[in-house]
Design an enzyme around this catalytic site. Structure first.
Site, mmCIF file in Angstrom:
data_model
loop_
_atom_site.group_PDB
_atom_site.id
_atom_site.type_symbol
_atom_site.label_atom_id
_atom_site.label_comp_id
_atom_site.label_asym_id
_atom_site.label_seq_id
_atom_site.Cartn_x
_atom_site.Cartn_y
_atom_site.Cartn_z
ATOM 1 N N MET A 1 47.882 26.109 33.247
ATOM 2 C CA MET A 1 48.959 26.704 32.467
ATOM 3 C C MET A 1 49.958 25.623 32.072
ATOM 4 O O MET A 1 50.410 24.842 32.911
ATOM 5 C CB MET A 1 49.668 27.792 33.276
ATOM 6 C CG MET A 1 48.832 29.022 33.556
ATOM 7 S SD MET A 1 48.274 29.875 32.052
ATOM 8 C CE MET A 1 49.852 30.295 31.278
ATOM 9 N N HIS B 1 41.739 36.290 30.681
ATOM 10 C CA HIS B 1 42.595 35.566 31.619
ATOM 11 C C HIS B 1 43.384 36.608 32.409
ATOM 12 O O HIS B 1 44.279 37.248 31.876
ATOM 13 C CB HIS B 1 43.518 34.643 30.812
ATOM 14 C CG HIS B 1 44.505 33.891 31.630
ATOM 15 N ND1 HIS B 1 45.550 33.193 31.053
ATOM 16 C CD2 HIS B 1 44.635 33.713 32.973
ATOM 17 C CE1 HIS B 1 46.269 32.625 32.002
ATOM 18 N NE2 HIS B 1 45.745 32.934 33.172
ATOM 19 N N MET C 1 46.008 37.685 34.683
ATOM 20 C CA MET C 1 47.283 37.364 35.320
ATOM 21 C C MET C 1 47.737 38.605 36.074
ATOM 22 O O MET C 1 48.682 39.296 35.672
ATOM 23 C CB MET C 1 48.296 36.909 34.275
ATOM 24 C CG MET C 1 47.982 35.533 33.724
ATOM 25 S SD MET C 1 49.112 35.019 32.417
ATOM 26 C CE MET C 1 48.162 35.565 30.994
ATOM 27 N N SER D 1 44.841 33.443 21.174
ATOM 28 C CA SER D 1 45.288 34.497 22.085
ATOM 29 C C SER D 1 45.811 35.706 21.322
ATOM 30 O O SER D 1 46.775 35.603 20.556
ATOM 31 C CB SER D 1 46.391 33.963 23.000
ATOM 32 O OG SER D 1 46.936 35.014 23.768
ATOM 33 N N ASP E 1 46.694 26.365 28.368
ATOM 34 C CA ASP E 1 47.204 27.625 27.818
ATOM 35 C C ASP E 1 48.729 27.623 27.910
ATOM 36 O O ASP E 1 49.287 27.568 28.999
ATOM 37 C CB ASP E 1 46.634 28.799 28.623
ATOM 38 C CG ASP E 1 47.114 30.159 28.145
ATOM 39 O OD1 ASP E 1 47.873 30.222 27.155
ATOM 40 O OD2 ASP E 1 46.721 31.165 28.767
ATOM 41 N N HIS F 1 40.927 34.904 23.254
ATOM 42 C CA HIS F 1 41.600 34.884 24.550
ATOM 43 C C HIS F 1 42.369 36.184 24.752
ATOM 44 O O HIS F 1 43.193 36.571 23.916
ATOM 45 C CB HIS F 1 42.558 33.694 24.599
ATOM 46 C CG HIS F 1 43.102 33.405 25.962
ATOM 47 N ND1 HIS F 1 42.390 32.711 26.919
ATOM 48 C CD2 HIS F 1 44.288 33.709 26.537
ATOM 49 C CE1 HIS F 1 43.120 32.580 28.010
ATOM 50 N NE2 HIS F 1 44.277 33.193 27.815
ATOM 51 N N ASP G 1 44.860 38.046 27.355
ATOM 52 C CA ASP G 1 45.749 37.906 28.505
ATOM 53 C C ASP G 1 45.988 39.270 29.148
ATOM 54 O O ASP G 1 46.726 40.098 28.622
ATOM 55 C CB ASP G 1 47.084 37.301 28.076
ATOM 56 C CG ASP G 1 46.966 35.831 27.730
ATOM 57 O OD1 ASP G 1 46.478 35.071 28.585
ATOM 58 O OD2 ASP G 1 47.363 35.441 26.616
ATOM 59 N N MET H 1 47.753 41.290 31.815
ATOM 60 C CA MET H 1 48.942 41.174 32.665
ATOM 61 C C MET H 1 49.296 42.544 33.243
ATOM 62 O O MET H 1 49.185 43.561 32.557
ATOM 63 C CB MET H 1 50.124 40.642 31.865
ATOM 64 C CG MET H 1 49.883 39.313 31.172
ATOM 65 S SD MET H 1 51.378 38.741 30.339
ATOM 66 C CE MET H 1 50.718 37.393 29.353
#
Length: 218
Positions: A135, A64, A66, A8, A173, A31, A33, A35
């Site tokens: 998660m 991913h 979020m 990540s 994760d 990865h 993230d 957000m």
């Protein structure tokens, strides 16, 4: 299924993301993230950064999301050329439609569940996805401690997936490290997101090799 490691970049230097990608040539995925400071209390990357990163690495991106309203935003990530797009079941209002749009755009479709979200109510969605993400910390920040309470859910999810033929990957994760990855693999996970365990290491590529070897012992 073969063990896959997805480091990540949330734990990397944001000013040197291209270099961070180059540090892990042995990664199966990178990865990312995404957000939005709404669904989770943190703000990280958006589509423009992802598009730039796609130009800087040949490693497929594992995005991913979020974020609130993933139904609106997720297809654009797939259309940009990322390899996998994961949405949260807690945020999606039309998950079947969105997952199908992700696949139609050429990406793998993933469905993520927070630690307190049970997997059984979403069994009917398993035919719409290529990866289930559980998660193992509360989403929002890197460097958190692994939540052992999720291990039974990993086992139950593995049983559900195997019952459907085992074609869906099971990703974990949060808090994945040399100390926790073997437990996750034993519970049935096969794709592992690791942030601090990789990018805080002196040699990130060697850290990936070590994590992979530990998971493969199971």
């Amino acid at each position: 299924m073969a063990v896959q490691i997805s480091p990540s970049i949330l734990s990397a230097d944001f000013a040197r993301l291209a270099e961070a990608a180059a540090m892990v040539p042995n990664a199966d995925w990178l990865h990312v993230d995404v957000m939005d400071n709404h669904f989770v209390p943190n703000l990280t990357f958006g589509l423009p950064v992802v598009e730039s990163l796609l130009k800087a690495t040949s490693t497929p991106l594992d995005c991913h999301l979020m974020i609130d309203d993933p139904d609106r935003w997720a297809p654009a990530y797939a259309e940009a050329g990322v390899g996998s797009v994961t949405i949260h079941v807690e945020a999606a209002r039309a998950p079947v439609r969105t997952l199908r749009q992700i696949r139609a755009a050429g990406a793998r479709a993933g469905l993520a569940l927070n630690p307190a979200t049970a997997v059984e109510p979403y069994e009917d969605l398993l035919g719409e996805i290529d990866m289930l993400l559980l998660m193992t910390v509360e989403p929002g920040f890197g460097g958190q401690r692994f939540l052992d309470i999720v291990l039974p859910k990993i086992r139950r999810a593995r049983a559900l997936l195997d019952g459907r033929g085992g074609q869906v990957w099971l990703q974990v994760d949060g808090g994945v490290s040399d100390e926790t990855i073997e437990r996750c693999a034993a519970a049935g996970a096969d794709v592992f997101v690791a942030g601090s365990a990789v990018y805080d290491a002196e040699d990130p590529a060697r850290a990936i090799d070590r994590l992979r070897a530990t998971a493969e012992k199971v």
